[in-house]
Design a protein around this motif. Sequence first.
Motif, PDB file in Angstrom:
ATOM      1  N   VAL A 218     133.944  47.819  15.549  1.00  0.00           N
ATOM      2  CA  VAL A 218     132.617  48.157  15.029  1.00  0.00           C
ATOM      3  C   VAL A 218     131.587  47.681  16.038  1.00  0.00           C
ATOM      4  O   VAL A 218     131.758  46.611  16.646  1.00  0.00           O
ATOM      5  N   ARG A 219     130.521  48.441  16.216  1.00  0.00           N
ATOM      6  CA  ARG A 219     129.519  48.081  17.226  1.00  0.00           C
ATOM      7  C   ARG A 219     128.284  47.405  16.651  1.00  0.00           C
ATOM      8  O   ARG A 219     127.646  46.594  17.318  1.00  0.00           O
ATOM      9  N   ALA A 220     127.902  47.755  15.429  1.00  0.00           N
ATOM     10  CA  ALA A 220     126.722  47.149  14.812  1.00  0.00           C
ATOM     11  C   ALA A 220     126.920  47.101  13.309  1.00  0.00           C
ATOM     12  O   ALA A 220     127.663  47.902  12.731  1.00  0.00           O
ATOM     13  N   LEU A 221     126.230  46.147  12.662  1.00  0.00           N
ATOM     14  CA  LEU A 221     126.357  45.958  11.218  1.00  0.00           C
ATOM     15  C   LEU A 221     125.017  46.181  10.530  1.00  0.00           C
ATOM     16  O   LEU A 221     123.959  45.890  11.080  1.00  0.00           O
ATOM     17  N   GLY A 222     125.093  46.696   9.312  1.00  0.00           N
ATOM     18  CA  GLY A 222     123.885  46.948   8.540  1.00  0.00           C
ATOM     19  C   GLY A 222     124.045  46.503   7.101  1.00  0.00           C
ATOM     20  O   GLY A 222     125.154  46.284   6.615  1.00  0.00           O
ATOM     21  N   ILE A 223     122.911  46.366   6.431  1.00  0.00           N
ATOM     22  CA  ILE A 223     122.891  46.011   5.011  1.00  0.00           C
ATOM     23  C   ILE A 223     122.174  47.119   4.247  1.00  0.00           C
ATOM     24  O   ILE A 223     121.174  47.656   4.703  1.00  0.00           O
ATOM     25  N   SER A 224     122.719  47.451   3.097  1.00  0.00           N
ATOM     26  CA  SER A 224     122.136  48.502   2.268  1.00  0.00           C
ATOM     27  C   SER A 224     121.778  47.914   0.908  1.00  0.00           C
ATOM     28  O   SER A 224     122.586  47.190   0.307  1.00  0.00           O
ATOM     29  N   ASN A 225     120.557  48.194   0.450  1.00  0.00           N
ATOM     30  CA  ASN A 225     120.098  47.756  -0.871  1.00  0.00           C
ATOM     31  C   ASN A 225     119.967  46.233  -0.985  1.00  0.00           C
ATOM     32  O   ASN A 225     120.047  45.691  -2.092  1.00  0.00           O
ATOM     33  N   PHE A 226     119.741  45.554   0.116  1.00  0.00           N
ATOM     34  CA  PHE A 226     119.533  44.111   0.082  1.00  0.00           C
ATOM     35  C   PHE A 226     118.072  43.764  -0.216  1.00  0.00           C
ATOM     36  O   PHE A 226     117.614  42.666   0.079  1.00  0.00           O
ATOM     37  N   ASP A 227     117.379  44.713  -0.811  1.00  0.00           N
ATOM     38  CA  ASP A 227     116.036  44.461  -1.317  1.00  0.00           C
ATOM     39  C   ASP A 227     116.095  44.103  -2.792  1.00  0.00           C
ATOM     40  O   ASP A 227     115.063  44.022  -3.464  1.00  0.00           O
ATOM     41  N   ALA A 228     117.313  43.884  -3.323  1.00  0.00           N
ATOM     42  CA  ALA A 228     117.487  43.596  -4.751  1.00  0.00           C
ATOM     43  C   ALA A 228     116.723  42.339  -5.159  1.00  0.00           C
ATOM     44  O   ALA A 228     116.092  42.303  -6.218  1.00  0.00           O
TER      45      ALA A 228
ATOM     46  N   MET B  48     108.783  44.786   2.031  1.00  0.00           N
ATOM     47  CA  MET B  48     110.121  44.671   2.623  1.00  0.00           C
ATOM     48  C   MET B  48     110.073  44.926   4.122  1.00  0.00           C
ATOM     49  O   MET B  48     110.775  44.279   4.905  1.00  0.00           O
ATOM     50  N   ARG B  49     109.237  45.843   4.528  1.00  0.00           N
ATOM     51  CA  ARG B  49     109.097  46.125   5.959  1.00  0.00           C
ATOM     52  C   ARG B  49     108.558  44.906   6.703  1.00  0.00           C
ATOM     53  O   ARG B  49     108.990  44.599   7.822  1.00  0.00           O
ATOM     54  N   GLU B  50     107.622  44.211   6.093  1.00  0.00           N
ATOM     55  CA  GLU B  50     107.082  42.997   6.704  1.00  0.00           C
ATOM     56  C   GLU B  50     108.134  41.894   6.748  1.00  0.00           C
ATOM     57  O   GLU B  50     108.197  41.119   7.703  1.00  0.00           O
ATOM     58  N   LYS B  51     108.980  41.839   5.722  1.00  0.00           N
ATOM     59  CA  LYS B  51     110.005  40.796   5.650  1.00  0.00           C
ATOM     60  C   LYS B  51     111.011  40.920   6.784  1.00  0.00           C
ATOM     61  O   LYS B  51     111.459  39.914   7.351  1.00  0.00           O
ATOM     62  N   VAL B  52     111.399  42.153   7.121  1.00  0.00           N
ATOM     63  CA  VAL B  52     112.440  42.334   8.145  1.00  0.00           C
ATOM     64  C   VAL B  52     111.879  42.391   9.558  1.00  0.00           C
ATOM     65  O   VAL B  52     112.629  42.251  10.535  1.00  0.00           O
ATOM     66  N   LYS B  53     110.580  42.572   9.673  1.00  0.00           N
ATOM     67  CA  LYS B  53     109.981  42.730  11.002  1.00  0.00           C
ATOM     68  C   LYS B  53     110.284  41.576  11.953  1.00  0.00           C
ATOM     69  O   LYS B  53     110.626  41.808  13.120  1.00  0.00           O
ATOM     70  N   PRO B  54     110.204  40.301  11.516  1.00  0.00           N
ATOM     71  CA  PRO B  54     110.479  39.200  12.455  1.00  0.00           C
ATOM     72  C   PRO B  54     111.904  39.201  12.994  1.00  0.00           C
ATOM     73  O   PRO B  54     112.172  38.613  14.053  1.00  0.00           O
ATOM     74  N   TYR B  55     112.816  39.865  12.291  1.00  0.00           N
ATOM     75  CA  TYR B  55     114.215  39.884  12.710  1.00  0.00           C
ATOM     76  C   TYR B  55     114.558  41.092  13.570  1.00  0.00           C
ATOM     77  O   TYR B  55     115.688  41.216  14.053  1.00  0.00           O
ATOM     78  N   GLY B  56     113.610  41.995  13.759  1.00  0.00           N
ATOM     79  CA  GLY B  56     113.868  43.198  14.544  1.00  0.00           C
ATOM     80  C   GLY B  56     114.833  44.148  13.869  1.00  0.00           C
ATOM     81  O   GLY B  56     115.544  44.901  14.547  1.00  0.00           O
ATOM     82  N   ILE B  57     114.882  44.122  12.540  1.00  0.00           N
ATOM     83  CA  ILE B  57     115.795  44.975  11.790  1.00  0.00           C
ATOM     84  C   ILE B  57     115.173  46.356  11.602  1.00  0.00           C
ATOM     85  O   ILE B  57     114.026  46.483  11.176  1.00  0.00           O
ATOM     86  N   GLN B  58     115.934  47.386  11.944  1.00  0.00           N
ATOM     87  CA  GLN B  58     115.480  48.767  11.787  1.00  0.00           C
ATOM     88  C   GLN B  58     115.561  49.181  10.318  1.00  0.00           C
ATOM     89  O   GLN B  58     116.583  48.985   9.662  1.00  0.00           O
ATOM     90  N   VAL B  59     114.482  49.744   9.789  1.00  0.00           N
ATOM     91  CA  VAL B  59     114.480  50.251   8.420  1.00  0.00           C
ATOM     92  C   VAL B  59     114.991  51.692   8.415  1.00  0.00           C
ATOM     93  O   VAL B  59     114.491  52.537   9.160  1.00  0.00           O
ATOM     94  N   GLU B  60     115.993  51.930   7.591  1.00  0.00           N
ATOM     95  CA  GLU B  60     116.549  53.268   7.423  1.00  0.00           C
ATOM     96  C   GLU B  60     116.290  53.716   5.984  1.00  0.00           C
ATOM     97  O   GLU B  60     116.561  52.958   5.047  1.00  0.00           O
ATOM     98  N   CYS B  61     115.791  54.928   5.831  1.00  0.00           N
ATOM     99  CA  CYS B  61     115.322  55.375   4.527  1.00  0.00           C
ATOM    100  C   CYS B  61     116.276  56.348   3.851  1.00  0.00           C
ATOM    101  O   CYS B  61     116.562  57.421   4.395  1.00  0.00           O
ATOM    102  N   TRP B  62     116.756  55.959   2.648  1.00  0.00           N
ATOM    103  CA  TRP B  62     117.439  56.946   1.827  1.00  0.00           C
ATOM    104  C   TRP B  62     116.461  57.442   0.762  1.00  0.00           C
ATOM    105  O   TRP B  62     115.450  56.805   0.495  1.00  0.00           O
ATOM    106  N   PHE B  63     116.744  58.606   0.197  1.00  0.00           N
ATOM    107  CA  PHE B  63     115.775  59.314  -0.660  1.00  0.00           C
ATOM    108  C   PHE B  63     114.442  59.526   0.075  1.00  0.00           C
ATOM    109  O   PHE B  63     113.366  59.328  -0.506  1.00  0.00           O
ATOM    110  N   PRO B  64     114.449  59.921   1.344  1.00  0.00           N
ATOM    111  CA  PRO B  64     113.177  60.063   2.073  1.00  0.00           C
ATOM    112  C   PRO B  64     112.275  61.156   1.510  1.00  0.00           C
ATOM    113  O   PRO B  64     111.064  61.137   1.746  1.00  0.00           O
ATOM    114  N   LEU B  65     112.865  62.096   0.773  1.00  0.00           N
ATOM    115  CA  LEU B  65     112.073  63.159   0.140  1.00  0.00           C
ATOM    116  C   LEU B  65     111.856  62.880  -1.343  1.00  0.00           C
ATOM    117  O   LEU B  65     111.361  63.734  -2.072  1.00  0.00           O
ATOM    118  N   GLY B  66     112.227  61.695  -1.776  1.00  0.00           N
ATOM    119  CA  GLY B  66     111.998  61.307  -3.168  1.00  0.00           C
ATOM    120  C   GLY B  66     113.223  61.346  -4.053  1.00  0.00           C
ATOM    121  O   GLY B  66     113.201  60.791  -5.148  1.00  0.00           O
TER     122      GLY B  66
END
Length: 211
Positions: free
Chosen positions: A55-65, A97-115
Amino acid sequence: MWPTEYGDGKTMEAIDKMLTRLQTDYIDLLYVHQPVGDFVGAWRDMEKAVAMGKVRALGISNFDANDEVFGQIMTESRVKPAVLQIECHPYAQRLAMREKVKPYGIQVECWFPLGGAMSNGALLKDPTIMQIAEAHGKTPAQVILRWHVQEGFSVIPGASNPDYIKENIRIFDFELTDDDMAAIRSLNKEKRSLNATYEELEQMGKMPMRD
């Protein structure tokens, strides 16, 4: 990784099965799907998979719980998350949430981008978005996805209809103006389509993984 695959040793076995199923030697980006169960144990195996080149990179999904689970993964991890996948669109721009991850350089990926389907296409019928779409000779969906790109998001619209897939990718031949971007930012209500509680996420995690 679905929660039923979380755990020391268990996750590595699931990764190996995934590689076989995908007929590939490595995975570019692997997520833990939601912060329930032994997600720390899963992360340990995922870190081992990175060290092994599987695996080359790791991500977290729904960790805004909640703040606790985000803090735990950031504290416990040696390989830090590269991506955070959350519901995000013009009606729920997830500013905190965007402000929270900004110091870590974490890329925000959007699901349900059209609602999302459960929004009944509210964003696609929004007068502001429709007006901007008309001005650019584009569809509302294309304007929304272009907004995501210009905001710096990674965006993953779900579609199985070939016409929608073609429409969704045709967003790189125009650019929204500063006024367009400001108008869409003004639509923010922090109104999400899927408002699952942490307890509901736990229950979903106990269900078998979907193909």
